[in-house]
Design an enzyme around this catalytic site. Structure first.
Site, PDB file in Angstrom:
ATOM      1  N   ARG A  35      43.131  30.755   6.224  1.00 36.30           N
ATOM      2  CA  ARG A  35      42.671  30.694   8.012  1.00 36.30           C
ATOM      3  C   ARG A  35      43.169  29.677   9.022  1.00 36.30           C
ATOM      4  O   ARG A  35      43.273  29.444   9.801  1.00 36.30           O
ATOM      5  CB  ARG A  35      41.338  31.155   8.186  1.00 36.30           C
ATOM      6  CG  ARG A  35      40.955  32.913   7.562  1.00 36.30           C
ATOM      7  CD  ARG A  35      39.361  32.989   7.589  1.00 36.30           C
ATOM      8  NE  ARG A  35      39.021  33.443   7.023  1.00 36.30           N
ATOM      9  CZ  ARG A  35      39.000  35.633   7.967  1.00 36.30           C
ATOM     10  NH1 ARG A  35      39.567  35.334   9.245  1.00 36.30           N
ATOM     11  NH2 ARG A  35      38.839  36.427   7.301  1.00 36.30           N
ATOM     12  N   ARG A  51      36.050  50.701  20.928  1.00 37.29           N
ATOM     13  CA  ARG A  51      34.897  51.681  19.702  1.00 37.29           C
ATOM     14  C   ARG A  51      33.689  51.764  19.989  1.00 37.29           C
ATOM     15  O   ARG A  51      32.681  51.394  20.275  1.00 37.29           O
ATOM     16  CB  ARG A  51      35.811  49.884  18.649  1.00 37.29           C
ATOM     17  CG  ARG A  51      37.283  49.707  18.818  1.00 37.29           C
ATOM     18  CD  ARG A  51      37.484  49.302  17.413  1.00 37.29           C
ATOM     19  NE  ARG A  51      36.921  47.973  16.510  1.00 37.29           N
ATOM     20  CZ  ARG A  51      37.597  47.498  15.844  1.00 37.29           C
ATOM     21  NH1 ARG A  51      38.611  47.764  15.255  1.00 37.29           N
ATOM     22  NH2 ARG A  51      37.026  46.011  15.707  1.00 37.29           N
ATOM     23  N   LYS A  65      46.070  44.487  12.057  1.00 40.04           N
ATOM     24  CA  LYS A  65      46.739  43.755  10.908  1.00 40.04           C
ATOM     25  C   LYS A  65      46.729  44.335   9.112  1.00 40.04           C
ATOM     26  O   LYS A  65      47.586  44.707   8.360  1.00 40.04           O
ATOM     27  CB  LYS A  65      46.461  41.910  10.922  1.00 40.04           C
ATOM     28  CG  LYS A  65      45.632  41.519  10.488  1.00 40.04           C
ATOM     29  CD  LYS A  65      45.158  40.211  10.072  1.00 40.04           C
ATOM     30  CE  LYS A  65      43.840  39.932  10.463  1.00 40.04           C
ATOM     31  NZ  LYS A  65      43.464  39.660  11.490  1.00 40.04           N
ATOM     32  N   ARG A  76      29.226  48.739  17.779  1.00 43.68           N
ATOM     33  CA  ARG A  76      28.975  47.031  17.159  1.00 43.68           C
ATOM     34  C   ARG A  76      28.986  45.864  17.698  1.00 43.68           C
ATOM     35  O   ARG A  76      29.473  45.590  18.218  1.00 43.68           O
ATOM     36  CB  ARG A  76      30.000  47.274  15.898  1.00 43.68           C
ATOM     37  CG  ARG A  76      30.001  48.016  15.099  1.00 43.68           C
ATOM     38  CD  ARG A  76      31.085  48.140  13.911  1.00 43.68           C
ATOM     39  NE  ARG A  76      32.492  47.268  14.346  1.00 43.68           N
ATOM     40  CZ  ARG A  76      33.094  46.838  13.211  1.00 43.68           C
ATOM     41  NH1 ARG A  76      32.823  46.768  12.177  1.00 43.68           N
ATOM     42  NH2 ARG A  76      34.383  46.059  13.623  1.00 43.68           N
ATOM     43  N   ARG A  79      35.080  35.185  19.226  1.00 38.01           N
ATOM     44  CA  ARG A  79      36.329  34.981  17.635  1.00 38.01           C
ATOM     45  C   ARG A  79      37.688  35.240  17.849  1.00 38.01           C
ATOM     46  O   ARG A  79      38.206  34.608  17.168  1.00 38.01           O
ATOM     47  CB  ARG A  79      36.288  36.522  16.695  1.00 38.01           C
ATOM     48  CG  ARG A  79      35.167  36.959  16.712  1.00 38.01           C
ATOM     49  CD  ARG A  79      34.828  38.840  15.740  1.00 38.01           C
ATOM     50  NE  ARG A  79      35.400  39.161  15.201  1.00 38.01           N
ATOM     51  CZ  ARG A  79      36.236  39.821  14.383  1.00 38.01           C
ATOM     52  NH1 ARG A  79      35.371  41.062  15.069  1.00 38.01           N
ATOM     53  NH2 ARG A  79      36.656  39.934  13.784  1.00 38.01           N
TER      54      ARG A  79
END
Length: 213
Positions: free
Chosen positions: A88, A123, A13, A156, A167
């Site tokens: 949120r 990633r 997004k 990360r 998450r």
């Protein structure tokens, strides 16, 4: 155009918000960036936010919304804006409505949890120069070694599978109900987030053209 982007962490997004903001010359309003700036500037609301953060507490909705309202009063928001990362929760969305801040379109970028986990866990970041890679989409010539400087690639903490799963659980519980909230008002559109960046952008632009007439 008053737009909002929804989507799970890693759905893309932020990338799409940046592209749309540039094309239509409207600002992207990021809650995190706004809070940091307000605290840096020492505004009344910024100082309130800092007091909560320094105490290890979440910044209350009324403070966050107040900072956003101040930002939306700036001249560069007169032709529209993009909300990225806010609201949120449904109560935050209700507070926006109470301030008569109405969205023209709410764009939800849809990607399955399984694909989000694959996408984010692939990633890699160079520990030396900070260059970004992906084991599938942007692989390095030598595995684990940065093409630019030869530094070691790392994952990360935010991209580790266990963190991503946590998450996603928070997203499904707190933020995903916003889809039903905005669907009820006819503002919600779903976009396939598994397509190429260019095709996703084209689909979003088609939706925007339809509301622009």
């Amino acid at each position: 155009m008053k737009l909002m982007f929804l989507g799970a962490p890693g759905a893309g997004k932020g990338t799409q918000a940046e592209i749309v903001a540039k094309k239509y010359s409207i600002p992207t309003i990021s809650t995190g960036a706004l809070l940091r700036q307000a605290m840096k500037d020492g505004t009344e609301l910024g100082l309130k936010a800092k007091a909560f953060i320094d105490a290890g507490k979440l910044v209350p909705d009324e403070v966050v919304i107040g900072i956003i309202k101040e930002r939306l009063n700036n001249d560069d928001c007169k032709n529209g804006f993009i909300l990225d990362g806010f609201p949120r929760t449904v109560p935050q969305a209700e507070s926006l409505d109470a301030m008569n801040i109405k969205m023209d379109l709410v764009i939800s970028i849809e990607v399955s949890d399984e694909d989000i986990i694959k996408r984010m866990s692939g990633r890699r970041i160079c520990s030396e120069c900070g260059a970004s890679y992906h084991t599938v989409h942007i692989p390095t010539k030598v595995e684990g070694v940065c093409d630019a400087c030869g530094g070691k690639l790392t994952i990360r903490d935010d991209d580790k599978p266990e963190t991503v799963i946590s998450r996603l659980e928070v997203y499904h519980k707190q933020t995903e109900p916003l889809k039903d909230y905005y669907k009820a008002s006819g503002k919600l559109v779903l976009v396939n987030g598994m397509d190429s960046i260019e095709n996703i952008t084209a689909e979003i632009e088609n939706k925007l053209d339809s509301i622009r007439g």
